[in-house]
Write an enzyme that holds these catalytic residues in place. Structure first.
Site, PDB file in Angstrom:
ATOM      1  N   HIS A  70       0.810  -1.217   0.000  1.00  0.00           N
ATOM      2  CA  HIS A  70       0.000   0.000   0.000  1.00  0.00           C
ATOM      3  C   HIS A  70       0.843   1.267   0.000  1.00  0.00           C
ATOM      4  O   HIS A  70       0.330   2.358  -0.262  1.00  0.00           O
ATOM      5  CB  HIS A  70      -0.988  -0.001   1.180  1.00  0.00           C
ATOM      6  N   ASP A  82       0.132  -7.625   1.275  1.00  0.00           N
ATOM      7  CA  ASP A  82       0.568  -6.234   1.437  1.00  0.00           C
ATOM      8  C   ASP A  82       2.089  -6.133   1.480  1.00  0.00           C
ATOM      9  O   ASP A  82       2.658  -5.381   2.270  1.00  0.00           O
ATOM     10  CB  ASP A  82      -0.036  -5.609   2.695  1.00  0.00           C
ATOM     11  N   SER A 105       4.791   2.370   7.963  1.00  0.00           N
ATOM     12  CA  SER A 105       4.411   1.249   7.101  1.00  0.00           C
ATOM     13  C   SER A 105       5.569   0.818   6.213  1.00  0.00           C
ATOM     14  O   SER A 105       6.173   1.634   5.518  1.00  0.00           O
ATOM     15  CB  SER A 105       3.221   1.634   6.222  1.00  0.00           C
ATOM     16  N   VAL A 132     -11.411 -25.883  -2.283  1.00  0.00           N
ATOM     17  CA  VAL A 132     -12.386 -26.129  -1.219  1.00  0.00           C
ATOM     18  C   VAL A 132     -12.725 -24.822  -0.525  1.00  0.00           C
ATOM     19  O   VAL A 132     -11.948 -23.871  -0.544  1.00  0.00           O
ATOM     20  CB  VAL A 132     -11.866 -27.134  -0.163  1.00  0.00           C
TER      21      VAL A 132
END
Length: 501
Positions: free
Chosen positions: A147, A177, A251, A305
């Site tokens: 991001h 991310d 971040s 599945v």
């Protein structure tokens, strides 16, 4: 007279003897009580009652084999000094088309009327952003969050020595991310080693280095608060929770152990808390970085599945001894699982020799398996253990097995889901309605309009939307395009989206 004196002397002597005996008895009695009192606090003649009988203390005593506590670091300065040259500040810029800013004075609204929409729709804005990254190889490869660099026009990397370099994107993986970028290096760069996040334990010391609010190379310290946190980011969640201070701008930065090894990538925070931050476990990154370097994207295995948690009630109904494993609730008839004979109601307990303790373990194990590889899957069916061989296929990005996602907006290049209280808390917003964008197709109308994952759509053409059903209804009425009101972080902006002919 002499006899009388002798009698007096004998009487006094007898009294003295009695006094001495009495005094001795009292002294012995006091000492005995003192000894008993000392025994009660764990010293003296331990393990004996007042009657002399042996008894064990009711508290746990330190064993001779106990491990002495590690020394608490007196300073993290040496660690920070070694690691900081490999940590970089990331500055990005992105061009967006803006809507009408919220909160304009009423005279502007009155004077321009509806022309404001057209004026601001045509304007383009350069939006700067900040993040962090860390060098993992001397030739310039840098890890950060997806991001931080997603859909940006430019990336500038600033090093501790003040030098700056332009960076290019090597590969991105929105599902975890994680992104890999690179700068041209005219010399060998300082790089951080990657550790083993499986070995860390809650309570271990960690250090975070980053660029919070543009304050470059900020060092914070704390401990690992918890492991294997799932915070609703996706099917491959594996976050380390830490109380080391992490803020906007951190971040993509490293979470480092005392050996100077990266054990996590700082990614998310809880806005309502001061000391709750989340880092992607570095072992997750180590699984996908080779693919990002080689191809720019991640190819994941697919089992075919749909699985769910095993509740106490389900465990009882299926006659299971415990709640470990993943319960199969649906089998894709065209998938590898169906071909191998896996059925609805089976409980998958091991995959390729690895134990599936919780439902969330299985998607990560399958995703990390090379396409085309045959693996053994152990399962429970009607209380009996069974082993099957499955040939793993490739996961296609358009395959969606999450029932919460709504695909009704796909013609606009959007995938959305309803805003729940938990999602609102994770996004740090106080909205009680709206639709969350969970994916944006590259080159689609939504992409061209500047929408991104995590945006919350509040209105369509000035009418509120409470859920995905209302969004679908509003967009279906749009002939050429629509005006969206979105919440992005702390800001609310209008975005114009046009339908492709």
């Amino acid at each position: 007279m002499n006899a009388r004196r002798l009698a007096v002397v004998l009487l006094l002597g007898a009294l003295a003897m009695v006094a001495l005996v009495a005094s001795g008895a009292l002294e012995v009695r006091w000492r005995g009580n003192a000894a008993q009192a000392i025994d009660l606090f764990g010293s003296g003649d331990k393990g004996k009652t007042a009657g002399g009988e042996a008894t064990a203390p009711f508290w746990k005593e330190k064993s001779e084999a106990s491990t002495p506590p590690p020394t608490i670091p007196g300073s993290f300065a040496d660690l920070a000094e070694r690691a900081s040259p490999a940590v970089v500040n990331i500055q990005t810029s992105k061009t967006v088309k803006g809507g009408v800013p919220q909160g304009l004075p009423q005279p502007f609204e009155d004077f321009f009327g509806g022309q404001l929409d057209d004026l601001f729709k045509q304007r383009e804005f350069k939006v700067p952003s900040l993040g962090t990254g860390f060098v993992i190889s001397p030739d310039g490869y840098i890890v950060t969050n997806n991001h931080v660099v997603e859909d940006v026009d430019s990336i500038k990397v600033a090093f501790l020595d003040g030098s700056e370099r332009e960076a290019t994107i090597v590969g991105r993986d929105p599902k975890t991310d994680i992104a890999l970028i690179r700068v041209k290096a005219d010399k060998e760069l300082a790089a951080l080693p990657l550790g083993d996040s499986d070995k860390i334990r809650p309570g271990d010391w960690v250090v975070a280095i980053g660029n919070p609010f543009g304050l470059g190379h900020t060092v914070t310290a704390g401990i690992v608060s918890a492991k294997a946190r799932r915070i609703g980011q996706g099917p491959y969640d594996d976050f380390i929770q830490t109380d080391a201070a992490i803020n906007p701008g951190n971040s993509g930065g490293p979470l480092i152990n005392l050996n100077g090894e990266v054990i996590g990538i700082n990614t998310a925070i809880r806005p309502q808390a001061n000391t709750i931050g989340f880092s992607v476990a570095i072992n997750v990154a180590k699984e996908i970085l080779p693919q990002l370097k080689a191809t720019g994207h991640v190819t994941r295995g697919w089992l075919g599945v749909v699985i769910q948690h095993i509740t106490p009630e389900l465990a009882e109904s299926f006659h299971l001894k415990d709640r470990s494993g993943a319960l199969v609730s649906k089998v894709d008839p065209k998938g590898p699982a169906a071909e191998a004979g896996i059925q609805r109601g089976d409980v998958i307990t091991t995959f390729d020799g690895k134990t599936v303790k919780e439902m969330e373990d299985l998607p990560r194990l399958v995703a990390a398996t090379p396409v085309g590889r045959e693996v053994k899957v152990t399962l429970l069916r009607d209380g009996k253990q069974k082993t099957v061989t499955v040939k793993i296929a490739q996961l296609k990005e358009e395959v969606a097995e999450t029932p919460a996602e709504e695909k009704s907006a796909e013609t606009w290049g959007l995938r959305v889901q309803n805003l729940t209280p938990d999602l609102a808390e994770q996004l740090g917003i106080d909205e009680d309605h709206g639709v969350v964008v969970v994916a944006v197709e590259s080159g689609s109308p939504a992409d061209e309009a500047g929408l991104r994952r995590g945006d919350v759509i509040l209105e369509v053409d000035r009418e509120a939307v409470k859920d995905t059903a209302e969004l679908k209804a509003r967009l279906s009425k749009a002939q050429k395009g629509a005006l969206l009101l979105i919440r992005r972080g702390d800001s609310t902006v209008f975005v114009a989206i046009k339908k492709k002919p």
